[in-house]
Design a protein around this motif. Structure first.
Motif, mmCIF file in Angstrom:
data_model
loop_
_atom_site.group_PDB
_atom_site.id
_atom_site.type_symbol
_atom_site.label_atom_id
_atom_site.label_comp_id
_atom_site.label_asym_id
_atom_site.label_seq_id
_atom_site.Cartn_x
_atom_site.Cartn_y
_atom_site.Cartn_z
ATOM 1 N N LYS A 8 0.855 -1.144 0.078
ATOM 2 C CA LYS A 8 -0.096 -0.114 -0.016
ATOM 3 C C LYS A 8 0.964 1.329 0.017
ATOM 4 C CE LYS A 8 -1.928 1.177 3.733
ATOM 5 N NZ LYS A 8 -2.792 1.403 4.977
ATOM 6 N N CYS A 9 0.674 2.227 -0.913
ATOM 7 C CA CYS A 9 1.089 3.455 -0.886
ATOM 8 C C CYS A 9 0.253 4.474 -0.254
ATOM 9 C CB CYS A 9 1.721 4.106 -2.333
ATOM 10 S SG CYS A 9 2.374 5.491 -2.239
ATOM 11 N N PHE A 10 0.423 4.905 1.026
ATOM 12 C CA PHE A 10 -0.235 5.832 1.514
ATOM 13 C C PHE A 10 0.153 7.232 1.236
ATOM 14 C CE2 PHE A 10 -2.252 8.392 4.844
ATOM 15 C CZ PHE A 10 -3.650 7.542 4.685
ATOM 16 N N ILE A 11 -0.655 7.975 0.909
ATOM 17 C CA ILE A 11 -0.440 9.474 0.404
ATOM 18 C C ILE A 11 -0.839 10.278 1.582
ATOM 19 C CG2 ILE A 11 -0.755 11.150 -1.447
ATOM 20 C CD1 ILE A 11 -1.543 9.071 -3.386
ATOM 21 N N LEU A 12 0.020 10.969 2.215
ATOM 22 C CA LEU A 12 -0.197 12.102 3.597
ATOM 23 C C LEU A 12 -0.357 13.364 2.899
ATOM 24 C CD1 LEU A 12 2.118 9.814 4.422
ATOM 25 C CD2 LEU A 12 1.759 10.759 6.393
ATOM 26 N N ASP A 13 0.419 13.572 2.002
ATOM 27 C CA ASP A 13 0.101 14.931 1.423
ATOM 28 C C ASP A 13 0.178 14.965 -0.012
ATOM 29 O OD1 ASP A 13 -0.276 16.853 3.568
ATOM 30 O OD2 ASP A 13 1.702 16.945 3.965
ATOM 31 N N PHE A 14 -0.449 15.869 -0.600
ATOM 32 C CA PHE A 14 -0.244 15.989 -2.077
ATOM 33 C C PHE A 14 -0.743 17.191 -2.580
ATOM 34 C CE2 PHE A 14 -1.785 15.798 -6.347
ATOM 35 C CZ PHE A 14 -0.858 15.109 -7.122
ATOM 36 N N TRP A 15 -0.047 18.093 -3.254
ATOM 37 C CA TRP A 15 -0.774 19.301 -3.823
ATOM 38 C C TRP A 15 0.349 20.023 -4.937
ATOM 39 C CZ3 TRP A 15 2.224 19.335 0.845
ATOM 40 C CH2 TRP A 15 3.301 20.375 0.779
ATOM 41 N N VAL A 16 -0.601 20.700 -5.724
ATOM 42 C CA VAL A 16 0.177 21.471 -6.669
ATOM 43 C C VAL A 16 0.047 22.802 -6.147
ATOM 44 C CG1 VAL A 16 -0.042 22.242 -9.083
ATOM 45 C CG2 VAL A 16 -0.505 19.744 -8.298
ATOM 46 N N GLU A 35 3.685 6.301 -11.492
ATOM 47 C CA GLU A 35 4.990 5.474 -12.016
ATOM 48 C C GLU A 35 6.034 5.425 -11.187
ATOM 49 O OE1 GLU A 35 5.645 7.721 -15.698
ATOM 50 O OE2 GLU A 35 3.455 7.623 -16.193
ATOM 51 N N TYR A 36 6.616 6.483 -10.448
ATOM 52 C CA TYR A 36 7.566 6.540 -9.624
ATOM 53 C C TYR A 36 7.661 5.529 -8.348
ATOM 54 C CZ TYR A 36 11.282 8.791 -6.805
ATOM 55 O OH TYR A 36 12.506 9.072 -6.174
ATOM 56 N N THR A 37 6.388 5.621 -7.786
ATOM 57 C CA THR A 37 6.025 4.454 -6.599
ATOM 58 C C THR A 37 5.853 3.166 -7.057
ATOM 59 O OG1 THR A 37 3.781 5.200 -6.763
ATOM 60 C CG2 THR A 37 5.107 6.416 -4.980
ATOM 61 N N LYS A 38 5.346 3.154 -8.344
ATOM 62 C CA LYS A 38 5.296 1.460 -8.730
ATOM 63 C C LYS A 38 6.599 1.003 -8.990
ATOM 64 C CE LYS A 38 0.676 1.334 -10.811
ATOM 65 N NZ LYS A 38 -0.061 1.177 -12.141
ATOM 66 N N MET A 72 1.825 -1.249 -4.727
ATOM 67 C CA MET A 72 0.816 -2.047 -5.463
ATOM 68 C C MET A 72 -0.592 -1.505 -5.664
ATOM 69 S SD MET A 72 2.532 -4.691 -5.937
ATOM 70 C CE MET A 72 1.691 -5.953 -6.480
ATOM 71 N N TYR A 73 -0.951 -0.395 -4.575
ATOM 72 C CA TYR A 73 -2.330 0.419 -4.639
ATOM 73 C C TYR A 73 -2.091 1.446 -3.850
ATOM 74 C CZ TYR A 73 -3.557 -1.770 -0.217
ATOM 75 O OH TYR A 73 -3.447 -1.921 1.154
ATOM 76 N N TYR A 74 -3.021 2.234 -4.086
ATOM 77 C CA TYR A 74 -2.852 3.856 -3.291
ATOM 78 C C TYR A 74 -4.040 4.026 -2.283
ATOM 79 C CZ TYR A 74 0.555 4.148 -6.486
ATOM 80 O OH TYR A 74 1.498 3.615 -7.417
ATOM 81 N N LEU A 120 -11.505 7.901 3.923
ATOM 82 C CA LEU A 120 -10.619 7.336 3.271
ATOM 83 C C LEU A 120 -10.833 7.165 1.727
ATOM 84 C CD1 LEU A 120 -9.450 4.567 5.944
ATOM 85 C CD2 LEU A 120 -8.010 6.583 4.983
ATOM 86 N N MET A 121 -9.954 6.912 0.762
ATOM 87 C CA MET A 121 -10.357 6.625 -0.597
ATOM 88 C C MET A 121 -8.969 5.642 -0.918
ATOM 89 S SD MET A 121 -11.359 10.051 -2.432
ATOM 90 C CE MET A 121 -12.439 9.395 -3.590
ATOM 91 N N ILE A 122 -9.320 4.706 -1.903
ATOM 92 C CA ILE A 122 -8.436 3.685 -2.333
ATOM 93 C C ILE A 122 -8.468 3.701 -3.885
ATOM 94 C CG2 ILE A 122 -10.093 2.020 -2.121
ATOM 95 C CD1 ILE A 122 -7.754 0.135 -1.054
ATOM 96 N N LYS A 123 -7.330 3.488 -4.452
ATOM 97 C CA LYS A 123 -7.246 3.116 -5.889
ATOM 98 C C LYS A 123 -6.399 1.823 -6.002
ATOM 99 C CE LYS A 123 -5.256 5.009 -10.231
ATOM 100 N NZ LYS A 123 -6.576 5.124 -10.968
ATOM 101 N N ARG A 124 -6.896 0.993 -6.601
ATOM 102 C CA ARG A 124 -6.290 -0.301 -6.826
ATOM 103 C C ARG A 124 -5.664 -0.235 -8.192
ATOM 104 N NH1 ARG A 124 -6.475 -3.259 -2.035
ATOM 105 N NH2 ARG A 124 -8.464 -3.163 -1.219
ATOM 106 N N ALA A 125 -4.629 -0.734 -8.011
ATOM 107 C CA ALA A 125 -3.584 -1.117 -9.380
ATOM 108 C C ALA A 125 -4.447 -1.686 -10.472
ATOM 109 C CB ALA A 125 -2.383 -1.576 -9.039
#
Length: 156
Positions: free
Chosen positions: A84-92, A111-114, A119-121, A151-156
């Protein structure tokens, strides 16, 4: 093209300053108590220590386009668990928002984390516009965390 630039622990203070301004300006933290917490050693030292652990290293990164920092993220890929790749912060950064920049930054991050075992986010959100953004990237609702945040999830 957007690239990932890892932030080393030795340069973490710049990130903290940028993150704090983002959290205040985008309305994620509003009270004096919240402001003190996000600037405290209690908060920052834990995250910094996670940057030094192995496995399950926490990463802080900038999104860079044409040599200019356009955003940032922090995440942790749990290689010792199920990837699991847990995203704590993400912003532009505000001046670069729009025109699909956030989508491009996430594609770059994915792409970088894969390549590093993701495996998923998963992530949580606090605002409805954040929910819409993540849903537009294929994330779906996935319950709430221990603090009551959705929470939200994105499967690969």
């Amino acid at each position: 093209m957007i690239f990932i630039q890892e932030i080393p622990v030795s340069k973490i203070n710049e990130y903290w300053d940028i993150q704090f301004q983002y959290l205040v300006n985008d309305g994620f933290i509003t009270t004096e108590e919240e402001k003190k917490y996000f600037q405290s050693a209690e908060y920052r030292d834990v995250l910094q220590s996670h940057m030094l652990r192995t496995p399950d290293t926490q990463h802080m990164v900038y999104f860079v386009r044409d040599g200019v920092k356009i955003g940032a993220s922090q995440y942790c890929t749990y290689k010792s668990e199920d990837g699991k790749c847990f995203i704590l912060d993400f912003w532009v950064f505000p001046e670069y928002r729009g025109n699909g920049t956030g989508h491009k930054c996430f594609q770059t991050l994915m792409e970088y984390t894969k390549n590093d075992g993701a495996m998923y986010y998963a992530m949580n959100y606090a605002k409805e516009d954040s929910h819409r953004f993540w849903a537009s990237l294929g994330f779906s609702d996935n319950g709430i965390d221990e603090y009551g945040l959705p929470l939200m999830i994105k499967r690969a």
